[in-house]
Design a protein around this motif. Structure first.
Motif, PDB file in Angstrom:
ATOM      1  N   PRO A  72       0.796  -1.224   0.000  1.00 18.03           N
ATOM      2  CA  PRO A  72       0.000   0.000   0.000  1.00 18.03           C
ATOM      3  C   PRO A  72       0.832   1.280   0.000  1.00 18.03           C
ATOM      4  O   PRO A  72       0.335   2.337  -0.367  1.00 18.03           O
ATOM      5  CB  PRO A  72      -0.842  -0.101   1.273  1.00 18.03           C
ATOM      6  CG  PRO A  72      -0.200  -1.140   2.102  1.00 18.03           C
ATOM      7  CD  PRO A  72       0.572  -2.037   1.183  1.00 18.03           C
ATOM      8  N   GLY A  73       2.102   1.192   0.349  1.00 22.86           N
ATOM      9  CA  GLY A  73       2.962   2.370   0.366  1.00 22.86           C
ATOM     10  C   GLY A  73       3.633   2.669  -0.967  1.00 22.86           C
ATOM     11  O   GLY A  73       4.307   3.677  -1.110  1.00 22.86           O
ATOM     12  N   LYS A  74       3.446   1.779  -1.929  1.00 23.58           N
ATOM     13  CA  LYS A  74       4.094   1.952  -3.232  1.00 23.58           C
ATOM     14  C   LYS A  74       3.062   2.044  -4.344  1.00 23.58           C
ATOM     15  O   LYS A  74       1.916   1.643  -4.175  1.00 23.58           O
ATOM     16  CB  LYS A  74       5.025   0.773  -3.513  1.00 23.58           C
ATOM     17  CG  LYS A  74       6.199   0.703  -2.569  1.00 23.58           C
ATOM     18  CD  LYS A  74       7.102  -0.455  -2.924  1.00 23.58           C
ATOM     19  CE  LYS A  74       8.286  -0.521  -1.962  1.00 23.58           C
ATOM     20  NZ  LYS A  74       9.097  -1.706  -2.219  1.00 23.58           N
ATOM     21  N   LYS A  75       3.500   2.528  -5.497  1.00 21.94           N
ATOM     22  CA  LYS A  75       2.630   2.622  -6.664  1.00 21.94           C
ATOM     23  C   LYS A  75       2.249   1.213  -7.116  1.00 21.94           C
ATOM     24  O   LYS A  75       3.107   0.348  -7.239  1.00 21.94           O
ATOM     25  CB  LYS A  75       3.355   3.365  -7.789  1.00 21.94           C
ATOM     26  CG  LYS A  75       2.484   3.648  -8.975  1.00 21.94           C
ATOM     27  CD  LYS A  75       3.222   4.470 -10.014  1.00 21.94           C
ATOM     28  CE  LYS A  75       2.302   4.747 -11.183  1.00 21.94           C
ATOM     29  NZ  LYS A  75       2.968   5.563 -12.192  1.00 21.94           N
ATOM     30  N   GLY A  76       0.969   0.996  -7.324  1.00 20.46           N
ATOM     31  CA  GLY A  76       0.493  -0.296  -7.793  1.00 20.46           C
ATOM     32  C   GLY A  76      -0.696  -0.774  -6.992  1.00 20.46           C
ATOM     33  O   GLY A  76      -1.067  -0.179  -5.979  1.00 20.46           O
ATOM     34  N   PRO A  77      -1.319  -1.871  -7.434  1.00 19.53           N
ATOM     35  CA  PRO A  77      -2.486  -2.396  -6.727  1.00 19.53           C
ATOM     36  C   PRO A  77      -2.098  -3.000  -5.379  1.00 19.53           C
ATOM     37  O   PRO A  77      -0.993  -3.502  -5.208  1.00 19.53           O
ATOM     38  CB  PRO A  77      -3.032  -3.470  -7.679  1.00 19.53           C
ATOM     39  CG  PRO A  77      -1.878  -3.859  -8.531  1.00 19.53           C
ATOM     40  CD  PRO A  77      -0.970  -2.655  -8.615  1.00 19.53           C
ATOM     41  N   PHE A  78      -3.011  -2.910  -4.428  1.00 13.61           N
ATOM     42  CA  PHE A  78      -2.778  -3.498  -3.113  1.00 13.61           C
ATOM     43  C   PHE A  78      -4.103  -3.967  -2.533  1.00 13.61           C
ATOM     44  O   PHE A  78      -5.175  -3.498  -2.910  1.00 13.61           O
ATOM     45  CB  PHE A  78      -2.123  -2.489  -2.147  1.00 13.61           C
ATOM     46  CG  PHE A  78      -3.056  -1.392  -1.711  1.00 13.61           C
ATOM     47  CD1 PHE A  78      -3.874  -1.547  -0.596  1.00 13.61           C
ATOM     48  CD2 PHE A  78      -3.139  -0.220  -2.428  1.00 13.61           C
ATOM     49  CE1 PHE A  78      -4.756  -0.547  -0.211  1.00 13.61           C
ATOM     50  CE2 PHE A  78      -4.013   0.792  -2.051  1.00 13.61           C
ATOM     51  CZ  PHE A  78      -4.825   0.628  -0.944  1.00 13.61           C
ATOM     52  N   THR A  79      -4.015  -4.912  -1.581  1.00 10.35           N
ATOM     53  CA  THR A  79      -5.161  -5.366  -0.802  1.00 10.35           C
ATOM     54  C   THR A  79      -4.683  -5.580   0.623  1.00 10.35           C
ATOM     55  O   THR A  79      -3.680  -6.258   0.843  1.00 10.35           O
ATOM     56  CB  THR A  79      -5.743  -6.686  -1.358  1.00 10.35           C
ATOM     57  OG1 THR A  79      -6.079  -6.508  -2.734  1.00 10.35           O
ATOM     58  CG2 THR A  79      -6.976  -7.116  -0.582  1.00 10.35           C
ATOM     59  N   VAL A  80      -5.399  -4.981   1.573  1.00  9.03           N
ATOM     60  CA  VAL A  80      -5.084  -5.150   2.990  1.00  9.03           C
ATOM     61  C   VAL A  80      -6.358  -5.472   3.754  1.00  9.03           C
ATOM     62  O   VAL A  80      -7.462  -5.241   3.274  1.00  9.03           O
ATOM     63  CB  VAL A  80      -4.427  -3.885   3.613  1.00  9.03           C
ATOM     64  CG1 VAL A  80      -3.114  -3.554   2.929  1.00  9.03           C
ATOM     65  CG2 VAL A  80      -5.367  -2.699   3.592  1.00  9.03           C
ATOM     66  N   ARG A  81      -6.178  -6.028   4.954  1.00  9.07           N
ATOM     67  CA  ARG A  81      -7.288  -6.196   5.894  1.00  9.07           C
ATOM     68  C   ARG A  81      -6.980  -5.321   7.091  1.00  9.07           C
ATOM     69  O   ARG A  81      -5.832  -5.241   7.546  1.00  9.07           O
ATOM     70  CB  ARG A  81      -7.425  -7.647   6.343  1.00  9.07           C
ATOM     71  CG  ARG A  81      -7.877  -8.576   5.229  1.00  9.07           C
ATOM     72  CD  ARG A  81      -9.231  -9.185   5.483  1.00  9.07           C
ATOM     73  NE  ARG A  81      -9.654  -9.958   4.332  1.00  9.07           N
ATOM     74  CZ  ARG A  81      -9.842 -11.267   4.345  1.00  9.07           C
ATOM     75  NH1 ARG A  81      -9.651 -11.953   5.457  1.00  9.07           N
ATOM     76  NH2 ARG A  81     -10.238 -11.887   3.269  1.00  9.07           N
TER      77      ARG A  81
END
Length: 173
Positions: A72-81
């Protein structure tokens, strides 16, 4: 007429040859596609497999976060809970990118606007989904322990409407 068909056939064959030669000389285009695909890994997570850590400093103390995919801290897709305790509150804020939220368990309340106002919130139970456009001011709180899945395109940033509400401006304990 035969000369025209022959000339047309030669032009088409030459064009096909040039396109093939250009693709052979410029493997970067093919390399970019394979590099993009190589950055995505096949993963399967059971709830017990998640590694929970403290939520980032931009969120109030008390929540836990597990990164499922991307960064989430970088450019690009992310998924977190995000796992938040009962009564967890996030003051009015916005994100410069789109935020997608799915409630996994518990009850998440989401409202829009410049000020935290529980009367203006919407109750979201397990299975509910919300999308917050980039720049939309919103606030949130939980009832009971609540787990949400957040996905988007990073870098994920949180900008509080009122800088006094930003947890990064106070000492963490």
């Amino acid at each position: 007429m035969k000369k025209f068909v022959l000339l047309f056939s030669v032009i088409i064959a030459a064009a096909a040859f040039l396109v093939a030669a250009e693709q052979k000389e410029n493997p970067k285009a093919a390399g970019k596609a394979s590099k993009a695909t190589a950055t995505v890994e096949h993963k399967i997570f059971a709830p017990a497999d998640l590694t929970w850590g403290d939520a980032p400093p931009g969120l109030p103390v008390g929540a836990k976060m597990a990164v499922l995919a991307g960064d989430p801290g970088k450019k690009g897709p992310f998924t977190v809970r995000l796992k938040a305790p009962d009564g967890y509150k996030v003051a009015a804020h916005m994100h410069p990118t789109v935020e997608n939220i799915t409630v996994i368990s518990g009850t998440f309340h989401l409202g829009t606007g410049d000020k935290f106002d529980e009367a203006a919130g919407h109750e979201m139970t397990a299975g509910s989904f919300a999308v917050m456009p980039a720049g939309m001011k919103h606030f949130a709180w939980t009832t009971g322990e609540t787990v949400m899945q957040i996905h988007g395109f990073g870098p994920f940033q949180i900008v509080y409407v009122n800088p006094v509400d930003d947890p990064r401006n106070t000492k963490r304990q």
